[in-house]
Design a protein around this motif. Structure first.
Motif, PDB file in Angstrom:
ATOM      1  N   VAL A 150      18.370  11.991  14.797  1.00 40.08           N
ATOM      2  CA  VAL A 150      18.167  13.374  15.221  1.00 40.08           C
ATOM      3  C   VAL A 150      19.470  13.753  15.904  1.00 40.08           C
ATOM      4  O   VAL A 150      19.796  13.211  16.968  1.00 40.08           O
ATOM      5  CB  VAL A 150      16.968  13.506  16.187  1.00 40.08           C
ATOM      6  CG1 VAL A 150      16.777  14.955  16.606  1.00 40.08           C
ATOM      7  CG2 VAL A 150      15.691  12.946  15.560  1.00 40.08           C
ATOM      8  N   GLY A 151      20.255  14.601  15.250  1.00 39.57           N
ATOM      9  CA  GLY A 151      21.592  14.838  15.780  1.00 39.57           C
ATOM     10  C   GLY A 151      22.177  16.133  15.276  1.00 39.57           C
ATOM     11  O   GLY A 151      21.450  17.040  14.863  1.00 39.57           O
ATOM     12  N   GLU A 152      23.508  16.194  15.302  1.00 41.49           N
ATOM     13  CA  GLU A 152      24.178  17.433  14.922  1.00 41.49           C
ATOM     14  C   GLU A 152      24.991  17.241  13.668  1.00 41.49           C
ATOM     15  O   GLU A 152      25.540  16.162  13.431  1.00 41.49           O
ATOM     16  CB  GLU A 152      25.100  17.881  16.061  1.00 41.49           C
ATOM     17  CG  GLU A 152      24.328  18.513  17.193  1.00 41.49           C
ATOM     18  CD  GLU A 152      25.228  18.898  18.347  1.00 41.49           C
ATOM     19  OE1 GLU A 152      26.409  19.198  18.102  1.00 41.49           O
ATOM     20  OE2 GLU A 152      24.736  18.878  19.479  1.00 41.49           O
ATOM     21  N   ALA A 153      25.075  18.297  12.895  1.00 41.93           N
ATOM     22  CA  ALA A 153      25.932  18.355  11.715  1.00 41.93           C
ATOM     23  C   ALA A 153      25.765  17.148  10.807  1.00 41.93           C
ATOM     24  O   ALA A 153      26.726  16.504  10.405  1.00 41.93           O
ATOM     25  CB  ALA A 153      27.399  18.511  12.159  1.00 41.93           C
ATOM     26  N   LEU A 154      24.539  16.824  10.469  1.00 42.81           N
ATOM     27  CA  LEU A 154      24.290  15.689   9.582  1.00 42.81           C
ATOM     28  C   LEU A 154      24.555  16.106   8.133  1.00 42.81           C
ATOM     29  O   LEU A 154      24.184  17.202   7.712  1.00 42.81           O
ATOM     30  CB  LEU A 154      22.845  15.197   9.713  1.00 42.81           C
ATOM     31  CG  LEU A 154      22.364  14.790  11.103  1.00 42.81           C
ATOM     32  CD1 LEU A 154      20.956  14.180  11.011  1.00 42.81           C
ATOM     33  CD2 LEU A 154      23.314  13.794  11.753  1.00 42.81           C
ATOM     34  N   GLU A 155      25.184  15.222   7.385  1.00 42.90           N
ATOM     35  CA  GLU A 155      25.433  15.456   5.955  1.00 42.90           C
ATOM     36  C   GLU A 155      24.715  14.376   5.171  1.00 42.90           C
ATOM     37  O   GLU A 155      24.810  13.201   5.513  1.00 42.90           O
ATOM     38  CB  GLU A 155      26.940  15.400   5.662  1.00 42.90           C
ATOM     39  CG  GLU A 155      27.726  16.574   6.195  1.00 42.90           C
ATOM     40  CD  GLU A 155      27.416  17.862   5.455  1.00 42.90           C
ATOM     41  OE1 GLU A 155      26.922  17.790   4.315  1.00 42.90           O
ATOM     42  OE2 GLU A 155      27.644  18.941   6.030  1.00 42.90           O
ATOM     43  N   PRO A 156      23.992  14.750   4.116  1.00 44.47           N
ATOM     44  CA  PRO A 156      23.159  13.757   3.456  1.00 44.47           C
ATOM     45  C   PRO A 156      23.900  12.777   2.574  1.00 44.47           C
ATOM     46  O   PRO A 156      23.342  11.750   2.200  1.00 44.47           O
ATOM     47  CB  PRO A 156      22.200  14.607   2.628  1.00 44.47           C
ATOM     48  CG  PRO A 156      22.905  15.877   2.398  1.00 44.47           C
ATOM     49  CD  PRO A 156      23.810  16.096   3.567  1.00 44.47           C
ATOM     50  N   GLY A 157      25.138  13.079   2.189  1.00 33.58           N
ATOM     51  CA  GLY A 157      25.834  12.155   1.305  1.00 33.58           C
ATOM     52  C   GLY A 157      25.053  11.901   0.026  1.00 33.58           C
ATOM     53  O   GLY A 157      24.763  10.764  -0.307  1.00 33.58           O
ATOM     54  N   GLY A 158      24.642  12.955  -0.633  1.00 33.44           N
ATOM     55  CA  GLY A 158      23.945  12.786  -1.916  1.00 33.44           C
ATOM     56  C   GLY A 158      22.459  13.065  -1.861  1.00 33.44           C
ATOM     57  O   GLY A 158      21.832  13.287  -2.888  1.00 33.44           O
ATOM     58  N   GLY A 159      21.870  13.020  -0.682  1.00 37.37           N
ATOM     59  CA  GLY A 159      20.425  13.287  -0.552  1.00 37.37           C
ATOM     60  C   GLY A 159      20.141  14.788  -0.553  1.00 37.37           C
ATOM     61  O   GLY A 159      21.024  15.618  -0.752  1.00 37.37           O
ATOM     62  N   ARG A 160      18.885  15.110  -0.315  1.00 30.27           N
ATOM     63  CA  ARG A 160      18.444  16.507  -0.353  1.00 30.27           C
ATOM     64  C   ARG A 160      18.657  17.179   1.009  1.00 30.27           C
ATOM     65  O   ARG A 160      18.492  16.540   2.046  1.00 30.27           O
ATOM     66  CB  ARG A 160      16.955  16.507  -0.714  1.00 30.27           C
ATOM     67  CG  ARG A 160      16.330  17.862  -0.746  1.00 30.27           C
ATOM     68  CD  ARG A 160      14.882  17.781  -1.225  1.00 30.27           C
ATOM     69  NE  ARG A 160      14.292  19.119  -1.227  1.00 30.27           N
ATOM     70  CZ  ARG A 160      13.037  19.374  -1.558  1.00 30.27           C
ATOM     71  NH1 ARG A 160      12.231  18.395  -1.909  1.00 30.27           N
ATOM     72  NH2 ARG A 160      12.584  20.620  -1.533  1.00 30.27           N
ATOM     73  N   ILE A 161      19.021  18.448   0.969  1.00 26.55           N
ATOM     74  CA  ILE A 161      19.134  19.224   2.211  1.00 26.55           C
ATOM     75  C   ILE A 161      18.042  20.298   2.219  1.00 26.55           C
ATOM     76  O   ILE A 161      17.844  20.986   1.224  1.00 26.55           O
ATOM     77  CB  ILE A 161      20.496  19.939   2.320  1.00 26.55           C
ATOM     78  CG1 ILE A 161      21.642  18.933   2.335  1.00 26.55           C
ATOM     79  CG2 ILE A 161      20.541  20.805   3.577  1.00 26.55           C
ATOM     80  CD1 ILE A 161      23.010  19.585   2.384  1.00 26.55           C
ATOM     81  N   ILE A 162      17.369  20.415   3.337  1.00 26.22           N
ATOM     82  CA  ILE A 162      16.423  21.524   3.517  1.00 26.22           C
ATOM     83  C   ILE A 162      16.935  22.355   4.684  1.00 26.22           C
ATOM     84  O   ILE A 162      17.119  21.835   5.790  1.00 26.22           O
ATOM     85  CB  ILE A 162      14.995  20.996   3.781  1.00 26.22           C
ATOM     86  CG1 ILE A 162      14.461  20.298   2.530  1.00 26.22           C
ATOM     87  CG2 ILE A 162      14.073  22.128   4.221  1.00 26.22           C
ATOM     88  CD1 ILE A 162      13.156  19.562   2.723  1.00 26.22           C
ATOM     89  N   GLU A 163      17.188  23.623   4.418  1.00 26.79           N
ATOM     90  CA  GLU A 163      17.699  24.509   5.467  1.00 26.79           C
ATOM     91  C   GLU A 163      16.516  25.028   6.297  1.00 26.79           C
ATOM     92  O   GLU A 163      15.561  25.559   5.737  1.00 26.79           O
ATOM     93  CB  GLU A 163      18.463  25.695   4.854  1.00 26.79           C
ATOM     94  CG  GLU A 163      19.678  25.300   4.023  1.00 26.79           C
ATOM     95  CD  GLU A 163      20.825  24.708   4.849  1.00 26.79           C
ATOM     96  OE1 GLU A 163      20.756  24.742   6.106  1.00 26.79           O
ATOM     97  OE2 GLU A 163      21.785  24.183   4.225  1.00 26.79           O
TER      98      GLU A 163
END
Ligand code: DUC
Ligand code: ZN
Ligand code: ZN
Length: 487
Positions: free
Chosen positions: A36-49
């Motif tokens: 649980v943090g800031e500015a996480l990037e999934p590196g290939g996974g799914r993003i939900i805004e």
């Protein structure tokens, strides 16, 4: 920037737990929250805004009747599949439902049957073991076995023909729970007083659905609540009082808590938005609202909000009871429509309506804040029933059970939105502000914009380990631990 092999990142939402509110991203690997943090990037996974949305722990409904057998051979009508869909539609991701023992039954086969049923659903589950017949083998052998198998709560009824326990039997269950390390949950109404009042009402020809409420006024709930607590205090056994209907029984809980007794109180949406007047709707309509305890009125609902703010009531469940309304010979019409109120099955459906009603009546109307909402609907039941920290919070290591919530969305509740198998909702037409727009269960999106997608059989049993929250105090009225002696 934190780039990692997340399978899923929920980005930009306002995270609300039972203790904090903050903007953060949530990184999920498999079924589990890892960051649980800031500015996480999934590196290939799914993003939900999740911009503009609240991100809260999935709801835990710790009191709901699903596919439960009844002493008369009937069954609560929602299957685990339908109930799971209703849960996900309403932002709930775990349930504690019931395994019901009837007279003469040993607990092992009963529990096995309910496991078979629940495993066909999609929502994670545990059970309260209902004890209707506390004979020797049940108390000595079965209760310890069931508790060791991860069922750390028993349920008793102090009223209803065929299932109620008398005080001596209740004491026996309390003592067995204390020895085994389980919580006891209690349906608290006075059996004899209800029977006496009912006989008088029927003799007087007062048979319409509205007289259900007359047969069980608040005072008979308050008395039974007092007695349930007093006997639990005698045994030094923690209990939860189910479905508190107003401030008077709640005051019994508050008085006991003030002297240190481990007693918790639960209420349900029907006691916050329905009233006895609903049972007086024309014709058979009133049957839709028959449940026990009976809904009271607006003053009692306001009193419950006071008790919630005071912490006396710290859990809101649905008491979901699937009885259809319109099908001849079934549900509310099981015995026809030209019958007295005693022949109408008790209970209202409410799995999907629970969170929207509590949020709207509570948070949107300024009675509680969003953190209190999370405590009432997720983190407190998780703590009380031994599901924390796996369930009921948003933290690394917890299951990725989340509900994305639009706090401004206005919805009029209809039965179609409830997604249960029941043909009515008692909340039809109720306007709510705040609505779940996505439900995520163990990292899988299981509801988006009211569309539920989950595979039957994906439910998981939640075994509950021993936990400190329900440890007895070691305080007895005269220093004598009778439960250690009385089997
Ligand atoms: N009351 C209960 O005790 N159980 C199910 C339904 C209801 O109204
Ligand atoms: Zn009950
Ligand atoms: Zn119930």
């Amino acid at each position: 920037m934190n780039v990692s092999d997340f399978d899923l990142v929920i980005r930009g939402g306002t995270v609300v737990t039972g203790t904090d509110t903050f903007r953060a991203d949530i990184g999920v690997v498999g079924e589990t929250i890892t960051v649980v943090g800031e500015a996480l990037e999934p590196g290939g996974g799914r993003i939900i805004e999740a911009d503009g949305l609240l991100v809260m722990p999935g709801g835990i409904d710790s009191h709901c009747h699903i596919e439960q057998l009844q002493p008369d051979g009937s069954e609560y009508e929602d299957s685990f599949g339908h109930a799971s869909a209703a849960c996900f539609a309403g932002g709930t991701t775990s349930v504690i439902t019931f395994a019901a023992q009837f007279k003469g039954q040993r607990l092992g086969p009963v529990l096995a049957e309910y496991h078979r049923r629940a495993a066909r659903g999609m929502v994670d589950y545990s059970f309260h073991q209902i004890i209707n017949d506390p004979f020797d083998a049940v108390i000595e052998q079965d209760v310890p076995e069931v508790v060791a198998a991860g069922i750390r709560s028993l349920k008793v009824f102090l009223t209803y023909d065929d299932v109620r326990l008398d005080d001596r039997q209740y004491l026996r269950v309390l003592a067995a729970a204390r020895r085994a390390g389980a919580l006891v949950t209690v349906h608290a109404e006075n059996y004899d007083a209800i029977a006496w009042l009912t006989e008088a009402l029927l003799k007087a020809g007062m048979t319409a659905p509205k007289y259900h409420a007359w047969s069980r006024p608040t005072v008979i709930e308050t008395e039974a609540t007092h007695r349930a607590i007093a006997l639990a205090e005698l045994v030094d056994q923690p209990i939860q009082i189910f479905h508190v209907s107003g401030p008077e029984p709640a005051a019994e809980i508050a008085r006991a808590r003030a002297r240190g007794v481990k007693v918790w109180g639960e209420t349900c949406p029907q006691y916050l938005v329905l009233s006895a007047a609903d049972m007086d709707r024309p014709g058979f309509e009133g049957a839709k609202f028959i449940c026990s305890p009976a809904p009271r009125g607006p003053a009692e609902s306001e009193g419950l909000w006071d008790a919630i703010r005071a912490g006396t009531i710290d859990n809101i469940s649905s008491d979901h009871s699937g009885h259809s309304f319109s099908i001849p010979g079934r549900g509310k019409r099981a015995h026809g429509t030209d019958v007295d109120f005693t022949k109408i099955p008790n209970g209202v459906p409410g799995l999907a309506a629970r969170l929207p009603i509590v949020f709207s009546e509570g948070v949107s109307k300024g009675r509680i804040d969003a953190q209190t909402f999370v405590r009432l609907t997720a983190s407190n039941p998780a703590k009380l029933f031994g599901l924390a920290p796996r369930k009921g919070t948003i933290a690394p290591g917890s299951d990725a059970d989340l509900v994305l919530w639009d706090p401004a969305k206005k919805v009029t509740i209809t039965n179609r939105l409830m997604q249960h198998a029941i043909d009515y909702t008692p909340y039809e037409g109720l306007e709510v502000t705040g609505w779940p727009v996505m439900t995520i269960a163990r990292g899988r999106v299981v509801m988006k914009d009211d569309v539920v997608t989950a595979a039957p059989g994906s439910a998981r049993f939640l075994p509950r380990e021993p936990y400190a929250f329900i440890t007895p105090r070691g305080v007895f009225p005269n220093g004598f631990d009778a439960a250690a002696i009385m089997i």
